[in-house]
Design an enzyme around this catalytic site. Structure first.
Site, PDB file in Angstrom:
ATOM      1  N   CYS A  86      15.061   9.222  -8.868  1.00  0.00           N
ATOM      2  CA  CYS A  86      16.281   9.052  -8.073  1.00  0.00           C
ATOM      3  C   CYS A  86      17.375  10.061  -8.438  1.00  0.00           C
ATOM      4  O   CYS A  86      17.247  11.235  -8.117  1.00  0.00           O
ATOM      5  CB  CYS A  86      16.740   7.601  -8.155  1.00  0.00           C
ATOM      6  SG  CYS A  86      17.709   7.146  -6.725  1.00  0.00           S
ATOM      7  N   HIS A  93      12.531   3.850  -7.986  1.00  0.00           N
ATOM      8  CA  HIS A  93      12.705   3.439  -9.393  1.00  0.00           C
ATOM      9  C   HIS A  93      11.453   2.766  -9.953  1.00  0.00           C
ATOM     10  O   HIS A  93      11.379   1.531  -9.982  1.00  0.00           O
ATOM     11  CB  HIS A  93      13.886   2.460  -9.498  1.00  0.00           C
ATOM     12  CG  HIS A  93      15.211   3.104  -9.351  1.00  0.00           C
ATOM     13  ND1 HIS A  93      15.990   3.463 -10.421  1.00  0.00           N
ATOM     14  CD2 HIS A  93      15.880   3.490  -8.247  1.00  0.00           C
ATOM     15  CE1 HIS A  93      17.098   4.032  -9.997  1.00  0.00           C
ATOM     16  NE2 HIS A  93      17.057   4.055  -8.668  1.00  0.00           N
ATOM     17  N   GLU A 104      10.648   2.265 -12.872  1.00  0.00           N
ATOM     18  CA  GLU A 104      10.916   1.508 -14.110  1.00  0.00           C
ATOM     19  C   GLU A 104      11.367   0.081 -13.813  1.00  0.00           C
ATOM     20  O   GLU A 104      11.467  -0.728 -14.726  1.00  0.00           O
ATOM     21  CB  GLU A 104      11.967   2.246 -14.958  1.00  0.00           C
ATOM     22  CG  GLU A 104      13.417   2.073 -14.542  1.00  0.00           C
ATOM     23  CD  GLU A 104      13.823   2.865 -13.288  1.00  0.00           C
ATOM     24  OE1 GLU A 104      12.940   3.470 -12.641  1.00  0.00           O
ATOM     25  OE2 GLU A 104      15.019   2.863 -12.954  1.00  0.00           O
TER      26      GLU A 104
HETATM   27  N1  GLN Z   1      23.066   7.539  -5.109  1.00  0.00           N
HETATM   28  C1  GLN Z   1      22.850   8.085  -6.410  1.00  0.00           C
HETATM   29  C2  GLN Z   1      23.293   9.533  -6.447  1.00  0.00           C
HETATM   30  O1  GLN Z   1      23.476  10.123  -5.420  1.00  0.00           O
HETATM   31  C3  GLN Z   1      21.415   7.987  -6.826  1.00  0.00           C
HETATM   32  C4  GLN Z   1      21.001   6.547  -6.847  1.00  0.00           C
HETATM   33  C5  GLN Z   1      20.017   6.188  -7.890  1.00  0.00           C
HETATM   34  O2  GLN Z   1      19.753   6.932  -8.815  1.00  0.00           O
HETATM   35  N2  GLN Z   1      19.511   5.004  -7.772  1.00  0.00           N
HETATM   36  O3  GLN Z   1      23.496  10.049  -7.502  1.00  0.00           O
END
Ligand code: GLN
Length: 194
Positions: A81, A173, A175
């Site tokens: 992410c 995610h 994890e």
């Molecule tokens: N929205 C976050 C970002 O742009 C990322 C979200 C996440 O890591 N779950 O940094």
């Protein structure tokens, strides 16, 4: 190599990654300064707020160390992410501090306000017959990938898990579920452990 796995540990979901790695037999070292960034043999870059994590990497002089280690020395990375955002060559509409080097373009928070977070399961050849549960939280969308980026899993026709050499990058995610297949596979096939 000594097999020291690090987790970038400023903000976001780093503790869950440490828990998963510990359960798999690899107690991880927290990476927050140039010394620890220089000492690990593999690195997990967790989700969280990519602007905050990037800013802190810059402030603690870790950004340049990791850029060199990942993009010049081939440090194996598992990015999830926000971690994936920080590795992307292009973050659409943003000039936030980032590492870059992963040949993809991402748009942040791209699933819209109504469905900011959702859970689904992903199927694909790479993961075998058993679908992978996947939690998306304010996830980015990977808009484009270069030819040297292999798309391993897709959701709604877009890449959500990609590989470029020693980098494994997810927009969700892994994890947060009990399914540890991605961590195990990364340790084995990208890091050479496990
Ligand atoms: N929205 C976050 C970002 O742009 C990322 C979200 C996440 O890591 N779950 O940094």
């Amino acid at each position: 190599m000594n097999g020291v796995v690090g987790v970038l540990a400023y903000q976001g979901g780093f503790q869950r990654h440490i828990d998963v790695l510990t359960r798999l037999g690899f107690p991880a070292r927290q990476v927050r300064d140039p010394e620890s960034a220089g000492a690990v043999d593999a690195l997990v870059m967790p989700g969280g707020e990519s602007t905050t994590i990037g800013m802190l990497m810059e402030r603690f002089s870790v950004l340049d160390v990791l850029r060199r280690r990942i993009n010049e020395e081939g440090l194996p990375v598992f990015a999830t992410c926000a971690g994936t955002i920080l590795l992307a060559d292009t973050i659409v509409g943003s000039d936030q501090p980032a590492i870059g080097g992963l040949h993809i373009a991402v748009t942040r928070n791209a699933y819209g306000r109504q469905i900011e977070s959702f859970e689904t399961s992903l199927a694909g050849e790479w993961i075998g017959n058993n679908p992978l549960p996947a939690v998306f939280i304010r996830a980015p969308i990977i808009e484009a990938v270069s030819e040297d980026v292999e798309v391993l899993l897709e959701f709604e026709g877009r890449p959500v898990l990609v590989r470029q050499q020693q980098i494994l990058a997810a927009t969700f995610h892994p994890e947060l579920t009990d399914d540890t297949r991605l961590h195990r596979r990364w340790l084995k096939e990208f890091v050479g452990l496990g």
